[in-house]
Design a protein around this motif. Structure first.
Motif, PDB file in Angstrom:
ATOM      1  N   PRO A  79      59.612  61.279  32.778  1.00 55.41           N
ATOM      2  CA  PRO A  79      58.806  62.398  33.301  1.00 55.41           C
ATOM      3  C   PRO A  79      57.466  61.990  33.901  1.00 55.41           C
ATOM      4  O   PRO A  79      56.809  62.818  34.534  1.00 55.41           O
ATOM      5  N   TYR A  80      57.062  60.717  33.741  1.00 48.80           N
ATOM      6  CA  TYR A  80      55.717  60.323  34.124  1.00 48.80           C
ATOM      7  C   TYR A  80      55.646  59.366  35.319  1.00 48.80           C
ATOM      8  O   TYR A  80      54.619  59.308  35.994  1.00 48.80           O
ATOM      9  N   SER A 121      53.209  61.351  37.385  1.00 47.71           N
ATOM     10  CA  SER A 121      53.252  62.792  37.132  1.00 47.71           C
ATOM     11  C   SER A 121      52.705  63.086  35.744  1.00 47.71           C
ATOM     12  O   SER A 121      52.931  62.323  34.797  1.00 47.71           O
ATOM     13  N   LEU A 122      52.007  64.200  35.633  1.00 47.20           N
ATOM     14  CA  LEU A 122      51.494  64.671  34.349  1.00 47.20           C
ATOM     15  C   LEU A 122      52.019  66.082  34.119  1.00 47.20           C
ATOM     16  O   LEU A 122      51.524  67.038  34.734  1.00 47.20           O
ATOM     17  N   PRO A 123      53.062  66.238  33.279  1.00 40.16           N
ATOM     18  CA  PRO A 123      53.609  67.576  33.039  1.00 40.16           C
ATOM     19  C   PRO A 123      52.573  68.499  32.392  1.00 40.16           C
ATOM     20  O   PRO A 123      51.928  68.132  31.407  1.00 40.16           O
ATOM     21  N   VAL A 124      52.420  69.702  32.974  1.00 36.69           N
ATOM     22  CA  VAL A 124      51.562  70.735  32.397  1.00 36.69           C
ATOM     23  C   VAL A 124      52.378  71.639  31.482  1.00 36.69           C
ATOM     24  O   VAL A 124      51.946  72.025  30.406  1.00 36.69           O
ATOM     25  N   SER A 129      53.936  70.256  37.201  1.00 39.77           N
ATOM     26  CA  SER A 129      53.391  68.921  36.957  1.00 39.77           C
ATOM     27  C   SER A 129      52.329  68.616  38.005  1.00 39.77           C
ATOM     28  O   SER A 129      52.428  69.063  39.157  1.00 39.77           O
ATOM     29  N   MET A 131      50.476  65.556  40.216  1.00 40.67           N
ATOM     30  CA  MET A 131      50.975  64.306  40.781  1.00 40.67           C
ATOM     31  C   MET A 131      49.850  63.489  41.397  1.00 40.67           C
ATOM     32  O   MET A 131      48.861  64.036  41.892  1.00 40.67           O
ATOM     33  N   TYR A 173      56.531  71.809  41.343  1.00 40.72           N
ATOM     34  CA  TYR A 173      56.968  72.996  40.601  1.00 40.72           C
ATOM     35  C   TYR A 173      58.491  73.031  40.601  1.00 40.72           C
ATOM     36  O   TYR A 173      59.121  73.052  41.657  1.00 40.72           O
ATOM     37  N   ARG A 182      57.113  70.625  46.081  1.00 40.57           N
ATOM     38  CA  ARG A 182      55.880  69.844  45.974  1.00 40.57           C
ATOM     39  C   ARG A 182      54.872  70.328  47.001  1.00 40.57           C
ATOM     40  O   ARG A 182      55.237  70.678  48.123  1.00 40.57           O
ATOM     41  N   GLN A 228      56.690  70.076  25.589  1.00 42.50           N
ATOM     42  CA  GLN A 228      55.282  70.449  25.690  1.00 42.50           C
ATOM     43  C   GLN A 228      54.481  69.583  24.733  1.00 42.50           C
ATOM     44  O   GLN A 228      54.838  69.420  23.566  1.00 42.50           O
TER      45      GLN A 228
END
Length: 255
Positions: A79-80, A121-124, A129, A131, A173, A182, A228
């Protein structure tokens, strides 16, 4: 009753392992971007260099904006982090100058190339996320100059291909497990083929389509998986049968 609890705990552990493997095993993706580019090419410097000694530019008009697009593909390791390559076309820019003694100079610049980026990427939450990207480009600048009157050109079609860099920020998104949107702002450093360097800023919207591996999340109709704060939650969603396992759920886990 104790035995039943142990069976439930073992089942949830197996589900968690399968889901974590599915999320971290990696995912290929491809996409298309469209947007607008803004040129920071120093038209005044180029204009002065080309019209030559004894000729003065009196009126100059510029065109610094043009539609642009990208075609890209990549591999999402987790995910990152992802690695991404593609083709970009930043459009066409130009200027028109009138000179004294009487003459004119018209210049047009076309910029395209290929790139290789590292994307972070940093998931919110489950869908949104943030980027950031940094990459290298092999950018090609193709110039075309035409002149009249007092302006005489020695090379009307200079062209150069040069390695440089790009960077950007944006968001992603996830509409579904098969498509994401994006929004990004990027800066490309390019060579203008007339002895200088310049920036071109690009704002785009992109559609991204995962392929190559169907994740557990995308194929499951009976499992809801959310992440989360680094914690993954797995929920059985079969209330009509009190969340019992069946052949379909077992088959999804095997796949």
């Amino acid at each position: 009753m104790k035995k039943l609890h142990l069976i439930c705990l073992a089942s949830l552990a197996a589900l968690s392992s399968s889901a974590l493997y599915a999320q971290n095993a990696g995912q290929y993706y491809g996409g298309l971007s469209a947007g607008q580019a803004e040129s920071k090419i120093d038209n005044d410097r180029i204009n002065t260099a080309l019209i030559g000694a004894g000729v003065t530019s009196t009126v100059t008009t510029t065109d610094r904006h043009d539609p642009a697009y990208k075609v890209f593909g990549g591999y999402q390791f987790n995910p990152y982090f992802a690695i991404e390559g593609g083709y970009f076309n930043l459009g066409k820019f130009g200027f028109d100058s009138q000179t004294t003694p009487l003459g004119s100079l018209n210049g047009q610049f076309r910029v395209d190339g290929i790139n290789l980026d590292l994307v972070g990427s940093l998931p919110v939450n489950d869908q949104l996320s943030l980027m950031a990207r940094m990459g290298v480009i092999n950018g090609r600048s193709r110039d075309n100059f035409t002149s009249t009157g007092a302006v005489v050109l020695s090379n009307s079609n200079p062209e150069i291909t040069k390695r440089d860099y790009k960077a950007g920020l944006g968001f992603a998104y996830k509409f579904s497990h098969s498509m994401s949107l994006r929004g990004e702002i990027e800066r490309y450093k390019i060579n203008d083929a007339v002895g200088g360097k310049a920036n071109i800023d690009l704002a785009t919207l992109s559609l991204v389509f995962p392929f190559g591996r169907t994740s557990l999340q995308s194929m499951s109709k009976s499992l809801k998986i959310s992440t989360q704060g680094g914690v993954q939650t797995i929920t059985l969603s079969r209330p009509d049968v009190r969340n019992a396992f069946n052949d379909e759920v077992i088959a999804e886990l095997k796949n």
